[in-house]
Design an enzyme around this catalytic site. Structure first.
Site, short mmCIF file in Angstrom:
data_model
loop_
_atom_site.label_atom_id
_atom_site.label_comp_id
_atom_site.label_asym_id
_atom_site.label_seq_id
_atom_site.Cartn_x
_atom_site.Cartn_y
_atom_site.Cartn_z
N HIS A 1 19.13 -17.15 -0.71
CA HIS A 1 19.45 -16.44 0.52
C HIS A 1 20.71 -17.00 1.16
O HIS A 1 21.15 -18.09 0.83
CB HIS A 1 18.28 -16.48 1.52
CG HIS A 1 18.00 -17.82 2.12
ND1 HIS A 1 17.06 -18.68 1.60
CD2 HIS A 1 18.53 -18.45 3.20
CE1 HIS A 1 17.02 -19.77 2.33
NE2 HIS A 1 17.92 -19.67 3.32
N ARG B 1 23.79 -16.61 11.70
CA ARG B 1 23.28 -16.66 13.07
C ARG B 1 23.57 -15.33 13.74
O ARG B 1 24.63 -14.74 13.53
CB ARG B 1 23.98 -17.77 13.85
CG ARG B 1 23.57 -19.14 13.40
CD ARG B 1 22.65 -19.71 14.41
NE ARG B 1 22.25 -21.06 14.05
CZ ARG B 1 21.17 -21.61 14.55
NH1 ARG B 1 20.43 -20.95 15.42
NH2 ARG B 1 20.84 -22.82 14.21
N GLU C 1 19.30 -14.11 5.60
CA GLU C 1 18.44 -14.73 6.61
C GLU C 1 19.13 -14.60 7.96
O GLU C 1 20.18 -15.20 8.20
CB GLU C 1 18.23 -16.21 6.28
CG GLU C 1 17.40 -16.94 7.31
CD GLU C 1 17.31 -18.43 7.02
OE1 GLU C 1 17.89 -19.21 7.79
OE2 GLU C 1 16.68 -18.79 6.00
N HIS D 1 32.41 -13.15 4.51
CA HIS D 1 31.86 -11.82 4.32
C HIS D 1 30.94 -11.84 3.12
O HIS D 1 30.96 -12.77 2.33
CB HIS D 1 32.96 -10.76 4.16
CG HIS D 1 33.64 -10.77 2.83
ND1 HIS D 1 34.82 -11.43 2.61
CD2 HIS D 1 33.33 -10.17 1.66
CE1 HIS D 1 35.20 -11.26 1.35
NE2 HIS D 1 34.31 -10.49 0.76
N GLU E 1 31.79 -6.24 3.15
CA GLU E 1 32.64 -5.53 2.21
C GLU E 1 31.79 -4.50 1.48
O GLU E 1 30.69 -4.81 1.03
CB GLU E 1 33.25 -6.51 1.21
CG GLU E 1 34.21 -5.89 0.23
CD GLU E 1 34.87 -6.92 -0.68
OE1 GLU E 1 35.69 -6.51 -1.49
OE2 GLU E 1 34.58 -8.13 -0.55
#
Length: 125
Positions: free
Chosen positions: A6, A10, A55, A72, A121
């Site tokens: 993962h 934030r 996450e 990204h 993207e």
């Protein structure tokens, strides 16, 4: 063999971010924790057919400031123009300007920002 599991980002508003990823990019909530050992709310989002999750981490006492061009991740879609037309129909801005004209042949790509400014993207696969 090692496996990428993962990627954490934030977020400033957990519910807003969940809605954005579900409603616009097809993610589903995979798991949710209202309080991690460090006091964060954590939601893992999965894109059906993928093992890697995003996450989303929220903490009321964390001052989020996402610098432009920090990072990204990329999502592959079968028809980029149709997908972006749908996103624009929902009021999202696709960039860079004139992205449709920038690839007469070859790789088709565009970007959209999530509510906190993380770049996503979009690639035609």
């Amino acid at each position: 063999m090692y496996k990428l599991l993962h990627t954490r980002i934030r977020v400033s508003d957990l519910e807003q971010s969940i809605r954005f990823y579900e409603d616009n990019l097809g993610f589903k909530v995979f798991s949710r924790s209202e309080r991690s050992p460090h006091g964060n709310q954590i939601v893992h989002l999965e894109l059906p057919g993928n093992d890697h999750t995003i996450e989303l981490t929220y903490s009321a006492d964390y001052d989020l400031n996402v610098p432009e061009d920090l990072m990204h991740f990329a999502i592959g879609v079968p028809d980029l123009i149709a997908f972006c037309d749908e996103l624009e129909g929902k009021g999202l801005e696709i960039w860079p300007d004139h992205w449709r004209e920038s690839f007469p042949t070859g790789l088709k790509m565009a970007f959209v920002d999530d509510p906190d400014g993380y770049e996503i993207e979009l690639l035609e696969r």
